[in-house]
Enzyme design. Structure first.
Site, PDB file in Angstrom:
ATOM      1  CB  THR A 123      -0.729   0.775  -2.802  1.00  0.00           C
ATOM      2  OG1 THR A 123       0.415  -0.048  -3.043  1.00  0.00           O
ATOM      3  CG2 THR A 123      -1.217   1.357  -4.117  1.00  0.00           C
ATOM      4  CG  ASP A 124      -3.147   0.394   2.282  1.00  0.00           C
ATOM      5  OD1 ASP A 124      -3.454  -0.421   1.381  1.00  0.00           O
ATOM      6  OD2 ASP A 124      -4.011   0.996   2.943  1.00  0.00           O
ATOM      7  CB  ALA A 125      -0.706  -4.145   3.781  1.00  0.00           C
ATOM      8  CB  ILE A 138      -6.575   1.091  -1.300  1.00  0.00           C
ATOM      9  CG1 ILE A 138      -6.446   1.041   0.223  1.00  0.00           C
ATOM     10  CG2 ILE A 138      -7.544   0.017  -1.784  1.00  0.00           C
ATOM     11  CD1 ILE A 138      -7.731   1.345   0.961  1.00  0.00           C
TER      12      ILE A 138
END
Length: 138
Positions: free
Chosen positions: A14-16, A19
């Site tokens: 996931t990203d910041a 997602i």
């Protein structure tokens, strides 16, 4: 439908924003293609050792439709769409959920077409895909 491989989304995927980072869908698709070949009895290491050739990705096209999130369970599909003398086009989808029996009604999160080319492992020049390999993929 073709082949379907289950994947769970981990923190590292996931990203910041929480997602799945867009490039990780390509990793999911790579894993599914590898497992698809394995399910057909085709090990990529053995294939390279026996033929001196290997598949490399030469083109990708992806559409992102909905996000996947941490801990989501996904199915990643792979199916042969087109075969040529030296390349294959694989259609793939990343679907929400893991119910293989109900894939037709699964939500498509990402879909793509991946072109893989058959090349000499030493020179990376295109080579003709062995007919026996093409037959196994169909």
């Amino acid at each position: 439908m073709g082949f379907a491989f289950p994947i769970r989304v981990y923190w590292e995927d996931t990203d910041a924003g929480g997602i799945v980072f867009y490039a990780n869908y390509l990793k999911f698709m790579e894993r599914a293609r590898t497992e698809w070949l394995r399910a057909l009895g085709i090990g990529q290491r053995t294939l390279k050792a026996d033929t001196g050739c290997m598949f490399v990705v030469t083109d990708t096209s992806l559409r992102y439709l909905q996000p996947a999130r941490l801990d989501d369970e996904l199915l990643v599909t792979a199916r042969l769409e087109q075969s040529g003398r030296a390349s294959l086009t694989i259609g793939q989808q990343v679907l929400a959920g893991t119910d293989r029996a109900d894939i037709a009604s699964s939500t498509v999160l990402c879909e793509g077409r991946i072109r893989i080319s058959w090349v000499n492992a030493e020179t990376l020049k295109p080579a003709r895909i062995p007919p026996t390999l093409l037959e196994a993929l169909k």
